[in-house]
Write a protein that holds these residues in place. Structure first.
Motif, PDB file in Angstrom:
ATOM      1  N   PRO A   2      22.831  16.653 -33.920  1.00  0.00           N
ATOM      2  CA  PRO A   2      22.589  17.408 -35.156  1.00  0.00           C
ATOM      3  C   PRO A   2      22.086  16.506 -36.284  1.00  0.00           C
ATOM      4  CG  PRO A   2      24.702  18.014 -34.184  1.00  0.00           C
ATOM      5  CD  PRO A   2      24.201  16.819 -33.429  1.00  0.00           C
ATOM      6  N   LEU A 192      28.002  31.187 -32.740  1.00  0.00           N
ATOM      7  CA  LEU A 192      26.813  30.339 -32.641  1.00  0.00           C
ATOM      8  C   LEU A 192      25.944  30.767 -31.466  1.00  0.00           C
ATOM      9  CD1 LEU A 192      28.497  26.911 -33.402  1.00  0.00           C
ATOM     10  CD2 LEU A 192      26.687  27.959 -34.785  1.00  0.00           C
ATOM     11  N   ARG A 193      26.568  31.031 -30.327  1.00  0.00           N
ATOM     12  CA  ARG A 193      25.797  31.442 -29.147  1.00  0.00           C
ATOM     13  C   ARG A 193      25.144  32.810 -29.347  1.00  0.00           C
ATOM     14  NH1 ARG A 193      30.571  29.072 -26.219  1.00  0.00           N
ATOM     15  NH2 ARG A 193      29.850  27.042 -25.431  1.00  0.00           N
ATOM     16  N   LEU A 196      22.379  31.843 -33.069  1.00  0.00           N
ATOM     17  CA  LEU A 196      21.336  30.822 -33.105  1.00  0.00           C
ATOM     18  C   LEU A 196      20.112  31.185 -32.263  1.00  0.00           C
ATOM     19  CD1 LEU A 196      23.122  27.331 -33.188  1.00  0.00           C
ATOM     20  CD2 LEU A 196      22.164  28.663 -35.065  1.00  0.00           C
ATOM     21  N   LEU A 204      22.664  25.633 -41.380  1.00  0.00           N
ATOM     22  CA  LEU A 204      24.093  25.603 -41.085  1.00  0.00           C
ATOM     23  C   LEU A 204      24.811  24.745 -42.115  1.00  0.00           C
ATOM     24  CD1 LEU A 204      24.087  25.018 -37.198  1.00  0.00           C
ATOM     25  CD2 LEU A 204      24.586  27.163 -38.378  1.00  0.00           C
ATOM     26  N   ILE A 229      25.940  23.416 -30.620  1.00  0.00           N
ATOM     27  CA  ILE A 229      24.727  23.557 -31.436  1.00  0.00           C
ATOM     28  C   ILE A 229      23.558  22.841 -30.763  1.00  0.00           C
ATOM     29  CG2 ILE A 229      23.687  22.856 -33.629  1.00  0.00           C
ATOM     30  CD1 ILE A 229      26.542  23.332 -34.865  1.00  0.00           C
ATOM     31  N   ASP A 230      23.807  21.635 -30.266  1.00  0.00           N
ATOM     32  CA  ASP A 230      22.756  20.897 -29.557  1.00  0.00           C
ATOM     33  C   ASP A 230      22.284  21.662 -28.324  1.00  0.00           C
ATOM     34  OD1 ASP A 230      22.245  18.728 -31.136  1.00  0.00           O
ATOM     35  OD2 ASP A 230      23.608  17.372 -30.080  1.00  0.00           O
ATOM     36  N   TYR A 234      19.202  24.104 -31.559  1.00  0.00           N
ATOM     37  CA  TYR A 234      19.029  24.189 -33.011  1.00  0.00           C
ATOM     38  C   TYR A 234      18.505  22.862 -33.533  1.00  0.00           C
ATOM     39  CZ  TYR A 234      20.241  24.557 -37.979  1.00  0.00           C
ATOM     40  OH  TYR A 234      20.211  24.562 -39.359  1.00  0.00           O
ATOM     41  N   ILE A 238      22.228  20.586 -40.951  1.00  0.00           N
ATOM     42  CA  ILE A 238      23.617  20.994 -41.138  1.00  0.00           C
ATOM     43  C   ILE A 238      24.095  20.379 -42.447  1.00  0.00           C
ATOM     44  CG2 ILE A 238      25.960  20.924 -40.236  1.00  0.00           C
ATOM     45  CD1 ILE A 238      24.832  20.680 -37.447  1.00  0.00           C
TER      46      ILE A 238
END
Length: 276
Positions: A2, A192-193, A196, A204, A229-230, A234, A238
């Protein structure tokens, strides 16, 4: 890995605001965000960004004239004020090279007609997005938890995403603050799933829950969420929007950045037992 932006309104509280740019660069940040730029000439802020090799990734579009207000975009009768403020924000965004502007709806007045507030908010967002499109800028909307800001109009992720779809502009996206989301909804990995991959999340933000300190404190496993997130691809920023545990003690923000240094270390798969 991130990409993190230092929120200069909240981090480095022991230093004057204009000195915080140097502090962020010294600690390895390459991007910053803050709430309001309007107390300073745009040229002064631009010089600080340039001098320290920093990118500005976000600020709030409408100046706060009343400390109790949290925006005015959903409030009927404030349209001219909102539009004047947004035009000023666009001028700052141009001078500062900032691509994202956060439009806060505000608090709901007692006995207000929520449908009217919603219609006003959507109308103002559509107008703002029409102008933002000319400069290829993104307008952000952020759900905020009602514990921190009672009566705030926008509190849930699904509500924000429905508004983005209703406005129908590619310039409008959700500012997904995981601190607020945890307090209101929880289930952050699933959220998030869910959101995103839609492409509707434009920014974020993070903070430990419940005390809004560093993200290595409290009930949320942010190291795990960074991996999530990775894995979802994305590639945005952040924002580190938290109050340092050491408050305004000299060097307190820097001393609390162990979580950031750990997040930047490469990880390698376990090679298994060594065979002779």
């Amino acid at each position: 890995m991130p990409r993190f932006a230092a929120n200069l309104t909240m981090l480095y509280p022991d230093r004057p605001f204009l000195d915080r740019f140097a502090c962020a660069a010294r600690d390895g940040f390459t991007a910053v965000e803050f709430f309001f730029p309007y107390a300073y000439p745009a040229a002064e802020l631009a010089a600080r960004l340039c001098d320290h090799g920093l990118q500005l990734v976000f600020f709030n579009a409408t100046p706060r004239t009343d400390p109790a207000e949290r925006g005015i975009a959903c409030l009927p009768g404030r349209g001219h004020e909102f539009r004047d403020g947004f035009l000023r924000a666009l001028d700052y965004a141009e001078a500062l090279g900032c691509a994202r502007l956060h439009v806060m709806p505000g608090r709901m007045p007692a006995d207000a007609d929520r449908r009217r507030l919603h219609a006003t908010y959507v109308e103002n967002l559509a107008w703002a997005c029409g102008l933002a499109a000319h400069g290829r800028r993104t307008v952000l909307i952020e759900p905020i938890n009602p514990r921190d800001v009672p009566d705030f109009f926008l509190t849930r992720q699904d509500q924000a995403h429905a508004i983005v779809q209703e406005v129908g502009s590619p310039c409008l996206k959700v500012q997904m603050d995981l601190y607020h989301c945890q307090i209101v909804e929880g289930d952050l990995a699933a959220k998030l799933r869910e959101h995103l991959p839609t492409g509707r999340v434009g920014h974020l933000q993070i903070a430990g829950v419940p005390d809004r300190h560093e993200p290595d404190s409290g009930e949320v496993n942010f190291a795990y969420l960074f991996d999530v997130i990775d894995s979802l691809g994305y590639d945005g920023w952040i924002g580190c929007e938290y109050h340092p545990r050491q408050g305004d003690a000299p060097g307190g923000t820097s001393a609390g950045l162990g979580w950031l240094h750990r997040s930047r270390r490469p990880t390698y798969p376990d090679p298994g037992p060594v065979r002779g």
